[in-house]
Scaffold this motif. Structure first.
Motif, short mmCIF file in Angstrom:
data_model
loop_
_atom_site.label_atom_id
_atom_site.label_comp_id
_atom_site.label_asym_id
_atom_site.label_seq_id
_atom_site.Cartn_x
_atom_site.Cartn_y
_atom_site.Cartn_z
N ILE A 558 8.26 34.59 -0.96
CA ILE A 558 9.50 33.81 -1.08
C ILE A 558 10.75 34.60 -0.69
N GLY A 561 9.29 35.05 3.71
CA GLY A 561 8.10 34.41 4.29
C GLY A 561 7.13 35.41 4.89
N GLU A 595 4.44 28.91 -7.07
CA GLU A 595 5.88 29.16 -6.87
C GLU A 595 6.52 29.76 -8.13
N GLU A 599 8.02 33.78 -8.58
CA GLU A 599 9.39 33.95 -9.07
C GLU A 599 9.41 34.79 -10.35
#
Length: 692
Positions: A558, A561, A595, A599
């Motif tokens: 993230i 990429g 995701e 994070e």
């Protein structure tokens, strides 16, 4: 060609760049009568450096295969590159060769790439002999190089020759020949390129004591390998030369020692004894243990193939030369025999291949043959699916050999075609080049229309760019090289992904708890496993979640990429409803968890760190150390050698673009350097901010 297996030698000439590999090969071809003139590297006239790029740069870029006779033997020789950007060429050749001749410069000694190729030969268990070249150079030091081979390579070098003199003709006691410690004679070599004579003379008076001391050391190193030799020595009886050679051969084949010779390939001194040493000490295909693989049709049960014509055919693809009208595939034959128009199995891809034509390779030339057997290196035309590292075997007796592993690319560059016509031609050309070079990659970015080509270093990319422009006449814009970063996570995190959606009138529900963690140097680079108790949810739902996690991990991280690395994702638990918990629901929950996990686990950027080896006159050492510090580098070690300072530093690739120009200005053109990929390490926060 001789079909007696005992009389075949498959060898490679390996070394650091500029140690003299190609010159040694050129002299071997001349003295064996295969070529009628001695080509010169600087003039681009050598047999094995036939590519225009090699002739222009005066370096070997592509490995070249030549076959020639020496006395009663047939030698298949592969001349390999010395530049670190083309180390994959060395890797694939050592995988299929039986023995190696390692060339060292008598002035520079053991250099960075010498260590790399030695480690590669260790990994593939390749017996080798060493040749200390350039004894006619200013500052040549045979004993110093010998000590370095032992210390830096953790080797057991055993000199079977010593030099008579050292240095160019104008110095006192210049290099003029070698002393054979087995026969205790001096060898004097004919002068001039056309003179092939080797004159055997008595050892000069002033070298007798030194020669005797070295011979005693030679015999002492062989005592552990032969009781007979020790007994003869203790009883002070004459020791037959054949016995010494037999014991040296035994020690070389078991990789307990490495016979060392010396000379000057450019002046034609000491090359014929290398050829004799290849036949005396390096293995024939019969001396190499049977190759071991697995049988995919029998649950990967272990299989062996001996170097025997009566065994089923088995070979390994180690190089592909692409062509519009049929690729030429180089194959090392390990067992059995092969004829044109045979059907072969590629067990790794589970496809059958048609072997239409067999070719004997002689550098840039080739000739068609109607039969090859075990121990041969052959070019095959007609294979459509096989690439470097693939096994080819008899369709009725499958065996899958270990493939060849290549390092990951570290540097990329964007290229764009000028027109749509060029776009189609570019994708075809890049696919062809990927087949040829396993360390080259090309990925098209659908959003920008750019194609990112990546390789092992600046020189590697430059050679590829020249090939596109000059050989394939492609109109492409080329952008600056860029670093191949990786992404990972900084800590472990547990998260829960959920799906609460209505799709086509159906309420979907799924919950998935995962743990995301950093695992250094993990293979594969991203691992997805499940520890979910089987009673919680059906296996097919967990399988759908795992498939989605794998798919997401291929898409990159993230931050920018970039490809993910050193990452482990574990499914810890799951929750399903009686209605609406489908595979789609669990795939959505897995995507949500992925995701959240990246994070929560603190995304981190990894940058490639290079091992940089600099050789510079001592007066510039301080300037180089200061410059490396400015480039976020650290000094690993320094040493002095023949009045030069050797600096080993570890620095980020991003700070080393154009380093050769900076190096020239720091040392007034008197320093040299080489770099190779070392590892990936965490990038500083300010670099991460550039991509966020």
């Amino acid at each position: 060609m001789s079909r007696k297996l005992e009389d075949i030698r498959n060898i490679g000439v390996i070394a650091h760049i500029d140690a003299g590999k190609t010159t040694v090969t050129e002299r071997m071809l001349f003295y064996s009568g295969t070529s009628h003139r001695v080509g010169e590297v600087d003039k681009g006239t050598t047999t094995t450096d036939f590519d225009p790029e090699e002739a222009e740069r005066g370096i070997t870029i592509y490995s070249a295969c030549v076959t020639f006779p020496w006395k009663d033997y047939t030698i298949n020789l592969i001349d390999t590159p010395g530049h670190v950007d083309f180390t994959a060429e060395v890797e694939r050749c050592l995988r299929v060769l039986d023995g190696g001749v390692v060339v060292f410069s008598a002035r520079e000694g053991v250099e960075a790439q010498s260590e790399t190729v030695w480690r590669q030969a260790d990994r593939y268990k390749v017996p080798r002999v060493a040749f200390i070249n350039k004894m006619d150079r200013e500052g040549a030091d045979f004993e110093s190089v010998l000590a370095e081979i032992e210390r830096r390579l953790k080797a057991n070098p055993v000199p079977i020759q010593i030099p008579v003199g050292a240095g160019p003709p104008h110095v006192k006691d210049a290099f003029r020949g070698v002393i054979d410690l087995i026969e205790m004679k001096m060898l004097h070599f004919g002068e001039g390129d056309e003179d092939r004579t080797v004159e055997v003379q008595d050892i000069p008076e002033d070298y007798l004591d030194k020669a005797q001391l070295y011979r005693d050391n030679l015999l002492e190193k062989l005592y552990d390998l032969s009781n007979e030799l020790m007994e003869l020595s203790l009883s002070e009886e004459p020791i037959p030369s054949k016995l010494i050679r037999d014991v040296l051969r035994e020690g070389t084949l078991s990789r307990q020692l490495q016979p060392v010779m010396c000379g000057s390939a450019l002046d034609g001194i000491g090359v014929q004894p290398i050829l004799d040493a290849v036949t005396y000490y390096l293995p024939s295909p019969k001396d190499v243990p049977p190759v071991v693989g697995t049988n995919p049709s029998k649950k990967n049960q272990a299989e062996k193939r001996s170097p025997d014509p009566s065994e089923p055919f088995c070979g390994l693809v180690f190089k592909v030369l692409p062509a519009k009208h049929g690729d030429m595939t180089w194959v090392r034959v390990y067992s059995g025999e092969l004829k044109p128009n045979s059907r072969l199995l590629n067990p790794g891809r589970d496809v059958k291949e048609n072997c239409a034509q067999l070719w004997h390779i002689q550098a840039s030339r080739k000739e068609q043959v109607d039969h090859v057997g075990c121990g041969d290196i052959v070019g095959i035309i007609g294979l459509r699916h096989s690439v470097t590292g693939d096994t080819l075997c008899d369709t009725r007796h499958p065996i899958l050999l270990e493939s060849i592993n290549f390092p990951e690319t570290v540097i990329g560059m964007a290229i764009e075609p000028e027109s749509s016509a060029d776009r189609d031609k570019l994708s075809e050309t890049l696919a062809m080049m990927r087949r040829q070079d396993p360390t080259f990659d090309a990925i098209e970015n659908k959003d920008t229309g750019q194609t990112i080509i990546s390789g092992m270093g600046e020189l590697h990319l430059e050679v590829i760019r020249h090939k596109l422009l000059r050989d394939f006449k492609l109109n492409v814009k080329v952008h600056k090289p860029r670093v191949s970063y990786r992404e990972t996570v900084g800590k472990s995190a547990k998260v829960t992904g959920e799906c609460h959606r209505i799709i086509q009138g159906q309420q979907l529900f799924a919950k998935l708890q995962i743990q995301v963690e950093h695992v250094p140097d993990q293979q594969p680079t991203v691992m997805v496993i499940s520890k979910c108790p089987p009673e919680q949810v059906p296996f097919d739902l967990i399988e759908a979640a795992m498939e989605e996690l794998r798919s997401r991990s291929v898409g990159g991280g993230i931050i920018g990429g970039f490809p993910l690395a050193d990452l482990k994702i574990t499914i810890l638990g799951a929750e399903a409803a009686e209605v609406g918990s489908t595979e789609t629901a669990f795939a959505i929950a897995a995507g949500d968890a992925f995701e959240k996990g990246l994070e929560a686990a603190v995304p981190t950027l990894l940058e490639p760190i290079m091992k940089l080896t600099i050789t510079t006159p001592e007066e510039y050492m301080g300037d180089f150390v200061g410059d490396i510090m400015k480039r976020r580098g650290e000094i690993a070690k320094t040493e002095n050698r023949s009045g030069d300072a050797i600096i080993e530093a570890h620095a980020p690739l991003a700070e080393l673009f154009g380093y050769s120009s900076a190096m020239r200005s720091l040392s007034q053109g008197r320093a040299s350097s080489s770099m190779e990929p070392l590892k990936y390490a965490a990038a500083p926060p300010e670099l991460i901010k550039q991509f966020m």
